[in-house]
Design an enzyme around this catalytic site. Sequence first.
Site, PDB file in Angstrom:
ATOM      1  N   TRP A 354      26.425  40.023  34.440  1.00 37.32           N
ATOM      2  CA  TRP A 354      27.034  40.374  33.130  1.00 37.32           C
ATOM      3  C   TRP A 354      27.034  39.226  32.259  1.00 37.32           C
ATOM      4  O   TRP A 354      27.300  39.259  31.022  1.00 37.32           O
ATOM      5  CB  TRP A 354      28.341  40.730  33.505  1.00 37.32           C
ATOM      6  N   ASP A 355      26.529  38.018  32.929  1.00 39.15           N
ATOM      7  CA  ASP A 355      26.664  36.682  32.205  1.00 39.15           C
ATOM      8  C   ASP A 355      25.664  37.030  30.901  1.00 39.15           C
ATOM      9  O   ASP A 355      25.746  36.227  29.770  1.00 39.15           O
ATOM     10  CB  ASP A 355      26.135  35.651  32.954  1.00 39.15           C
ATOM     11  N   GLU A 485      37.681  37.344  39.636  1.00 35.80           N
ATOM     12  CA  GLU A 485      37.080  37.926  41.184  1.00 35.80           C
ATOM     13  C   GLU A 485      38.002  37.444  42.376  1.00 35.80           C
ATOM     14  O   GLU A 485      37.671  37.871  43.331  1.00 35.80           O
ATOM     15  CB  GLU A 485      35.691  37.262  41.194  1.00 35.80           C
ATOM     16  N   LYS A 557      41.041  33.589  38.627  1.00 38.93           N
ATOM     17  CA  LYS A 557      40.045  32.831  38.513  1.00 38.93           C
ATOM     18  C   LYS A 557      39.392  32.388  36.991  1.00 38.93           C
ATOM     19  O   LYS A 557      39.055  31.152  36.845  1.00 38.93           O
ATOM     20  CB  LYS A 557      38.899  33.359  39.425  1.00 38.93           C
ATOM     21  N   GLN A 558      39.518  33.262  36.265  1.00 42.26           N
ATOM     22  CA  GLN A 558      38.795  32.960  34.779  1.00 42.26           C
ATOM     23  C   GLN A 558      39.155  33.843  33.972  1.00 42.26           C
ATOM     24  O   GLN A 558      39.875  34.911  34.170  1.00 42.26           O
ATOM     25  CB  GLN A 558      37.185  33.233  35.153  1.00 42.26           C
TER      26      GLN A 558
END
Length: 770
Positions: A354-355, A485, A557-558
């Site tokens: 997906w980046d 994640e 995480k992000q």
Amino acid sequence: MWNFLARNKQVGAMLGLLSVAAVLAIILTTKGGSHAEENNGVEEPEDISPATHVFSTYSLPSNDKFMPSIGNGHIATNIFSDTVYMNGLYNGRAGYSHRARIPAWANIRLNSTLTHHPYSPVYSLDTKEGVFKVRVDRERSVVTQRIYAHRFYTRAIVNQISVDSKTHYDPNFLYQELWIAIKLMPGEESKDIAFEDPIPEIIDGRTVWSSCGQTMESEDLTYQPLPVDVCAFWTSVPDHLVVPQRGSRVFTFAMTADKNKTIARQELIKVLQEDGEELFQKHVEHWQQLYQQGGVDIEGNLELGKIVNGIWYYFLSSLPSESSFQPLDKYYGLSPTGLARGGTFEDYEGHNFWDTETWMYPSILLLYPQYANKLLQYRLDMAYVAAELAKLTGHKGYRFPWESAYTGVEVTQPCCPDVAIYEQHISGCISFAVRQYLAMTRDEEWLKHGGCDIVTNIADFWASRAVINYNTGLYDISNVMGPDEDHRNVTNSVFTNVVAGYSLYLAQYVSCLCKSYYMAKDPDHWADIAWSLALPYDEEHNYHPQFSGYHRGDKIKQADAILLGFPLQYAMNTSTRTNDLNYYESVTRENGPAMTWSMHTIGHLKLDDHRKANAIFNKSYEGFVREPFKVWTELRRPDVGAANFFTGMGGFLQALIFGYAGISIHMDRLEIDKPRLPPDATKFIIRGIKYLGANLTLELQANSTKLSVTSLDDNWRLLLNDGKYNITLAPGVTVILPGTGPFTIRSEQWKDCKLPSDIIGQNYLRPIGT
């Protein structure tokens, strides 16, 4: 995308521009004669060049991961690496698929750069010429090495060594020739490709070597029953170059590689037939054509200006050339560490995530829509495999794998099955990229040749994933993982549900655009599901929990839920967005990947909290950019993770373009809202914005914002609204934008089709507002 820690848990160019006096001034002003700066106990060489597009240093990084790369979208390598990678060349079964290593028969070193030597080399990366240079000022000569992946002869990596003797020499010197020692360092044999023993031949008086082979193991026997052929050709490299004492000469060496032996051979012959300087200039001309199409220029803050130029250089190095001597091969996408890396576990093995669509794609689309098209084409080419994955998992339509490479099958490492099973939002991210592409281009030919199909089939997938909850009357999407994640197998991931809802609404819209040549099945059914998708909202704290059942205070995480604000631009109250940003900033772990804080930056800029935005913007790149060649790492210093991390670069560009410049893409308009200068910048220019075929430039200074029109597409008449007047745009027009906006650029409605509603969950679970 999952970072390395998470996975283990389961001055040649510059000196050519400067006078001798200027170079001496740089040397004398370098503190203590040292050319390294201390960062958390780790020394990194300094970039000594005053030019924004040139990175120069006296010493190379001690960690080879921080070396720069050269590439042209077909072939790429890291400087002085023993490895070359090629677009679409992978080896390994399923989750062990990775970029296949070709020995670097292009890796030529000057001996003076390999051992302690009285001469001090200067190393430079010129991002506008697309070349790495080494300059060695010797007693009787100046030696300059140029290394580049040719932008027109796309199968070739070229090494050119020029030797220029000095006029002041000792007449009593015994030798009347200059000897320059060099060494070819291709590394060990490839473990990925079964190359035959090299074969020599004489071509135009020069010895040329060649070797062909096949990849050792197919990625998937169903979709790739045979291994892939690859052939490499390279020029013989002597131990020494010899030049008359008073002479000068340019020596050209080259390596070519392709899946087709004839193409690789013909390319090498053509390269060797070219005059050395003309060969180099042809490469430079093609690089400069790219820079003329678009770019981001920052004045007043040299550090930011250099970082931005480095990002575009690395992006373009991994994207295919627009014209080439031989026809281009099919393009296999933009992976998190680019084309020059990806043979190893920690560099994501050259896979597509997906980046690409979420982090790198938006800025590329704005300036280089032709490359956005190629990135979407990779997904179209793999759509038939996505259809099979949906069937295998009991669903309809297209389900794209979390990681894909050569065949389009799931290639996530066996170490981490959860991300492959649950992180299904990638299909929604691809659909969102299509939405942006259609908004910026209105490319009907693309719709006719697969676009209608991919949009409606992604919608079919989400429609088959949504299950009615009779207690709430809303549709749930369970067994998923959002971008965070650290939490897996959840229900109603807020990010996943919004991109799923957007996918469903887009299919309804596209079915109208395509109705004359593509028959969609009950398009209103998609919108009905989107309208009734659950959207987690906490009324007490006025924020969006990441998923149903999320425990407030749990670390993440992000960036995840805050992506609703941007890039998804989901409508919500200002207070809700403020709370989302402040809350998730407090629970995001410090060792997460680079791109998170760029989204927080955009959020605070939209909320007019400039002080906080600037502080977080600094956090988005400090510690992630490694000197002297502006190589990004996935994790903050002293950790490394993946390198060179395109995902972090993409987030940083978005913070500048969609944050500070205030640009946003909508289905019916391009908008500029609250544009302002980045920290310490005196001028900020975005050149070559491509909107509906128009070529626009946005220029910001402390007291002015200007929009200039270079060209327009005759098919689309554009109106600019500056908050008070409608202005018809025309080539050559420059408009001064008053105040902070929002300023909108629009054309007439496309095909009289109703725009997507984009209302998720009927808003039962959150306050209504914008």
